[in-house]
Design a protein around this motif. Structure first.
Motif, PDB file in Angstrom:
ATOM      1  N   PRO A   1      45.243  31.603  44.267  1.00 49.26           N
ATOM      2  CA  PRO A   1      45.319  32.477  43.083  1.00 49.26           C
ATOM      3  C   PRO A   1      46.119  33.747  43.361  1.00 49.26           C
ATOM      4  O   PRO A   1      46.183  34.218  44.485  1.00 49.26           O
ATOM      5  CB  PRO A   1      43.851  32.834  42.797  1.00 49.26           C
ATOM      6  N   LYS A   2      46.702  34.290  42.310  1.00 46.13           N
ATOM      7  CA  LYS A   2      47.488  35.523  42.410  1.00 46.13           C
ATOM      8  C   LYS A   2      46.736  36.587  41.594  1.00 46.13           C
ATOM      9  O   LYS A   2      46.376  36.342  40.441  1.00 46.13           O
ATOM     10  CB  LYS A   2      48.878  35.267  41.835  1.00 46.13           C
ATOM     11  N   TYR A   3      46.524  37.730  42.224  1.00 40.26           N
ATOM     12  CA  TYR A   3      45.744  38.780  41.577  1.00 40.26           C
ATOM     13  C   TYR A   3      46.552  40.060  41.405  1.00 40.26           C
ATOM     14  O   TYR A   3      47.489  40.318  42.140  1.00 40.26           O
ATOM     15  CB  TYR A   3      44.506  39.123  42.430  1.00 40.26           C
TER      16      TYR A   3
ATOM     17  N   HIS B   1      39.691  46.926  38.936  1.00 42.93           N
ATOM     18  CA  HIS B   1      39.259  45.601  38.480  1.00 42.93           C
ATOM     19  C   HIS B   1      40.296  44.597  38.959  1.00 42.93           C
ATOM     20  O   HIS B   1      41.471  44.709  38.625  1.00 42.93           O
ATOM     21  CB  HIS B   1      39.169  45.547  36.944  1.00 42.93           C
ATOM     22  N   ARG B   2      39.848  43.646  39.765  1.00 42.19           N
ATOM     23  CA  ARG B   2      40.764  42.611  40.258  1.00 42.19           C
ATOM     24  C   ARG B   2      40.848  41.510  39.207  1.00 42.19           C
ATOM     25  O   ARG B   2      39.845  40.921  38.830  1.00 42.19           O
ATOM     26  CB  ARG B   2      40.244  42.048  41.585  1.00 42.19           C
ATOM     27  N   ILE B   3      42.079  41.225  38.776  1.00 41.12           N
ATOM     28  CA  ILE B   3      42.283  40.252  37.706  1.00 41.12           C
ATOM     29  C   ILE B   3      43.218  39.153  38.196  1.00 41.12           C
ATOM     30  O   ILE B   3      44.298  39.423  38.701  1.00 41.12           O
ATOM     31  CB  ILE B   3      42.881  40.925  36.456  1.00 41.12           C
ATOM     32  N   CYS B   4      42.807  37.924  38.004  1.00 35.42           N
ATOM     33  CA  CYS B   4      43.622  36.768  38.389  1.00 35.42           C
ATOM     34  C   CYS B   4      44.674  36.523  37.294  1.00 35.42           C
ATOM     35  O   CYS B   4      44.338  36.500  36.117  1.00 35.42           O
ATOM     36  CB  CYS B   4      42.759  35.534  38.576  1.00 35.42           C
TER      37      CYS B   4
ATOM     38  N   VAL C   1      45.520  44.355  40.492  1.00 34.89           N
ATOM     39  CA  VAL C   1      44.407  45.288  40.316  1.00 34.89           C
ATOM     40  C   VAL C   1      44.748  46.188  39.142  1.00 34.89           C
ATOM     41  O   VAL C   1      45.808  46.797  39.092  1.00 34.89           O
ATOM     42  CB  VAL C   1      44.160  46.120  41.597  1.00 34.89           C
TER      43      VAL C   1
ATOM     44  N   CYS D   1      44.650  30.454  38.658  1.00 36.30           N
ATOM     45  CA  CYS D   1      43.232  30.798  38.545  1.00 36.30           C
ATOM     46  C   CYS D   1      42.410  29.521  38.353  1.00 36.30           C
ATOM     47  O   CYS D   1      42.869  28.567  37.745  1.00 36.30           O
ATOM     48  CB  CYS D   1      43.020  31.742  37.356  1.00 36.30           C
TER      49      CYS D   1
END
Length: 196
Positions: free
Chosen positions: A18-20, A188-191, A22, A195
């Motif tokens: 996955p790629k995240y 907040h870490r968001i994919c 922030v 995902c």
């Protein structure tokens, strides 16, 4: 000025995974508008300064790209003249090669046909000999020269412009100022890719 969301700074990558990114949630301090105003000014100054540096870089790169293009164009003209001569030679050679190959090819088909029909020893032997000659000729077939590629100024410029990419860390400067004013940053870490 309640909860503001701002994207950036941190990309988390893992091979095939996955790629995240922030994304920060900004919670401003109570009664400190003047300090936050100063942060916005510092941030805007940083971005303006960064854009000016990029523009100076782009201007330099444009001049450099022109020099590279002119050199490559000169080399291309020489290579093109050489290619044209090689192509003339190739066309003469391939014409002679085709004539020779075709004459043996027709002989081969003729003797092969007699060999099949009459089982004639001479015809079979001759067909085999000519087949070897054809294989040898095939290996000696003249190679077509490769036409040189004309340089593309826009491609050269585009490649050189990649050196002007710069991260001036303006968002980081703003974040430090924001927290020094008493504000809070909640990451907040968001994919965003691959995902599950």
């Amino acid at each position: 000025m309640r909860k503001l969301g701002f994207l950036l700074t941190f990309l988390m990558l893992s091979c095939g995974g996955p790629k995240y990114i922030v994304k920060y949630e900004y919670i401003p301090p109570e009664n400190n508008e003047e300090c936050l105003k100063k942060c916005n000014e510092v941030f805007n100054d940083c971005r303006l300064n960064c854009e000016q540096k990029k523009q100076v870089c782009f201007n330099k790169v444009h001049v450099e790209a022109q020099k590279v293009y002119e050199k490559e164009l000169s080399d291309y003209e020489k290579a093109l003249a050489s290619y044209r001569q090689e192509k003339r030679n190739y066309l003469n050679e391939i014409a002679r090669w085709n004539d020779r190959y075709n004459s043996f090819y027709w002989d081969y088909n003729y003797f092969k046909s007699i060999c099949r029909k009459n089982k004639d020893n001479y015809a079979c032997t001759r067909a085999k000999e000519i087949k070897e000659i054809l294989l040898s000729l095939h290996r000696e077939k003249p190679e077509k020269p490769e036409k040189p590629e004309k340089p593309d100024f826009h491609q050269i410029l585009k490649e050189l412009e990649t050196t002007c990419r710069m991260d001036c860390s303006c968002q980081e400067v703003f974040n430090n100022c924001f927290t020094s004013c008493g504000g809070k940053l909640i990451p907040h870490r968001i994919c965003i890719e691959n995902c599950k």
